[in-house]
Design a protein around this motif. Structure first.
Motif, PDB file in Angstrom:
ATOM      1  N   ILE A 187      -6.676   5.329  -2.627  1.00  0.00           N
ATOM      2  CA  ILE A 187      -7.588   5.458  -3.769  1.00  0.00           C
ATOM      3  C   ILE A 187      -8.138   6.874  -3.844  1.00  0.00           C
ATOM      4  N   HIS A 188      -8.587   7.391  -2.723  1.00  0.00           N
ATOM      5  CA  HIS A 188      -9.158   8.746  -2.715  1.00  0.00           C
ATOM      6  C   HIS A 188      -8.086   9.816  -2.936  1.00  0.00           C
ATOM      7  N   LYS A 189      -6.838   9.511  -2.602  1.00  0.00           N
ATOM      8  CA  LYS A 189      -5.769  10.495  -2.789  1.00  0.00           C
ATOM      9  C   LYS A 189      -5.256  10.522  -4.228  1.00  0.00           C
ATOM     10  N   TYR A 190      -5.140   9.343  -4.846  1.00  0.00           N
ATOM     11  CA  TYR A 190      -4.446   9.291  -6.133  1.00  0.00           C
ATOM     12  C   TYR A 190      -5.342   9.015  -7.343  1.00  0.00           C
ATOM     13  N   ALA A 191      -6.570   8.540  -7.141  1.00  0.00           N
ATOM     14  CA  ALA A 191      -7.455   8.312  -8.294  1.00  0.00           C
ATOM     15  C   ALA A 191      -7.804   9.649  -8.943  1.00  0.00           C
ATOM     16  N   ASN A 202       1.302   8.405 -10.479  1.00  0.00           N
ATOM     17  CA  ASN A 202       0.684   7.727  -9.333  1.00  0.00           C
ATOM     18  C   ASN A 202      -0.620   7.028  -9.686  1.00  0.00           C
ATOM     19  N   ALA A 203      -1.375   7.595 -10.632  1.00  0.00           N
ATOM     20  CA  ALA A 203      -2.646   6.979 -11.010  1.00  0.00           C
ATOM     21  C   ALA A 203      -2.416   5.607 -11.628  1.00  0.00           C
ATOM     22  N   ASP A 204      -1.377   5.477 -12.462  1.00  0.00           N
ATOM     23  CA  ASP A 204      -1.062   4.186 -13.073  1.00  0.00           C
ATOM     24  C   ASP A 204      -0.582   3.189 -12.029  1.00  0.00           C
ATOM     25  N   ILE A 264       0.826  -1.209   0.000  1.00  0.00           N
ATOM     26  CA  ILE A 264       0.000   0.000   0.000  1.00  0.00           C
ATOM     27  C   ILE A 264       0.862   1.262   0.000  1.00  0.00           C
ATOM     28  N   LEU A 265       1.937   1.239   0.778  1.00  0.00           N
ATOM     29  CA  LEU A 265       2.777   2.432   0.912  1.00  0.00           C
ATOM     30  C   LEU A 265       3.687   2.674  -0.289  1.00  0.00           C
ATOM     31  N   THR A 266       3.915   1.645  -1.095  1.00  0.00           N
ATOM     32  CA  THR A 266       4.854   1.771  -2.213  1.00  0.00           C
ATOM     33  C   THR A 266       4.499   2.909  -3.155  1.00  0.00           C
ATOM     34  N   ILE A 267       3.225   3.223  -3.289  1.00  0.00           N
ATOM     35  CA  ILE A 267       2.810   4.283  -4.201  1.00  0.00           C
ATOM     36  C   ILE A 267       3.482   5.610  -3.860  1.00  0.00           C
ATOM     37  N   ARG A 268       3.844   5.794  -2.608  1.00  0.00           N
ATOM     38  CA  ARG A 268       4.458   7.057  -2.188  1.00  0.00           C
ATOM     39  C   ARG A 268       5.927   7.146  -2.581  1.00  0.00           C
ATOM     40  N   THR A 269       6.496   6.047  -3.063  1.00  0.00           N
ATOM     41  CA  THR A 269       7.890   6.069  -3.498  1.00  0.00           C
ATOM     42  C   THR A 269       8.021   6.536  -4.946  1.00  0.00           C
ATOM     43  N   PHE A 270       6.898   6.746  -5.614  1.00  0.00           N
ATOM     44  CA  PHE A 270       6.919   7.196  -7.010  1.00  0.00           C
ATOM     45  C   PHE A 270       6.585   8.686  -7.077  1.00  0.00           C
ATOM     46  N   PRO A 271       7.456   9.490  -7.671  1.00  0.00           N
ATOM     47  CA  PRO A 271       7.203  10.932  -7.736  1.00  0.00           C
ATOM     48  C   PRO A 271       6.155  11.327  -8.777  1.00  0.00           C
ATOM     49  N   GLU A 272       5.840  10.415  -9.694  1.00  0.00           N
ATOM     50  CA  GLU A 272       4.865  10.730 -10.752  1.00  0.00           C
ATOM     51  C   GLU A 272       4.177   9.448 -11.212  1.00  0.00           C
TER      52      GLU A 272
END
Length: 229
Positions: free
Chosen positions: A149-153, A116-118, A106-114
């Motif tokens: 989901i609510h943050k990055y969708a 994020n939706a993909d 779940i937290l891995t998404i925060r390691t990507f600077p761009e």
């Protein structure tokens, strides 16, 4: 944490998404002092953030003899692609994920600077397929996906679709743990709200009333006010 010789260590972890500057470090130092005073044991301060390390203040001079240096952990310093690929292999091979691995997914998404939706699309698909020996914890992690989901969708339609992908509705409605939490929240809502407010006040560097005075006036314990619950 319990150390050798029955000694204790508190690790105070805070998450900051928009700013790790002087105000943040003063707040973290105030938490450290409050915890040391309440629990009579050392406190190790950690700040996690999605900001790049070079944009974070590393230390703050509190007094001529006291410099506060928390551990700053930027998610961007981690190789998100490598973490995600490792978890994808385990999931593809139908291996059980540990609690830490589920949380990392779940937290891995925060390691990507761009993009994020993909990345979110991929993570939601993996969460659905992931296996865990602790089914209740897996359900809790599914419930936690609502926040990313609510943050990055990108659209409301994407939110609804991805909540369906991870099985969020099922996680909310058919888990005994989730139901217990919801019922407890309704019964203790007023108390929790009061503790949340007192916690904000006691950790505000500009607030003049002491923790002992708040305990005396409101009847909560020191630990309840410090923890906000």
């Amino acid at each position: 944490m319990r150390l050798e010789g029955n000694q204790k260590l508190i690790i105070n972890v805070e998450d900051e998404t928009s700013n790790v500057g002087e105000e943040t470090l003063r707040k973290s130092n105030k938490y450290k002092i409050n915890h040391q005073y309440a629990y009579k044991c050392p406190v190790y301060s950690v700040i996690t953030t999605s900001l790049p390390s070079h944009r974070c203040l590393k230390e703050l001079k509190i007094s001529p003899t006291d410099i506060f240096r928390p551990e700053i952990i930027s998610y961007l310093d981690f190789d998100g692609e490598k973490i995600l690929n490792t978890l994808k292999i385990k999931i593809k091979n139908k291996n059980f994920l540990t609690k830490l691995e589920l949380l990392s997914l779940i937290l891995t998404i925060r390691t990507f600077p761009e993009n994020n939706a993909d990345i979110l699309e991929e993570i939601c698909s993996l969460i659905k397929k992931a296996k865990s020996e602790d089914k209740e914890f897996k359900m809790e992690m599914v419930y936690c996906t609502r926040y990313i989901i609510h943050k990055y969708a990108e659209t409301v339609e994407d939110i609804c679709r991805l909540e369906e992908v991870v099985g969020l509705k099922k996680a909310v409605t058919c888990g005994s743990i989730i139901e217990d939490i919801k019922n407890e929240g309704r019964a203790e809502g007023e108390t929790r709200a009061s503790l949340n407010i007192l916690n904000v006040l006691v950790t505000d560097p500009d607030f003049n009333l002491s923790l002992d005075l708040l305990v005396e006036k409101f009847g909560f314990t020191r630990e309840q006010i410090i923890n906000g619950k």
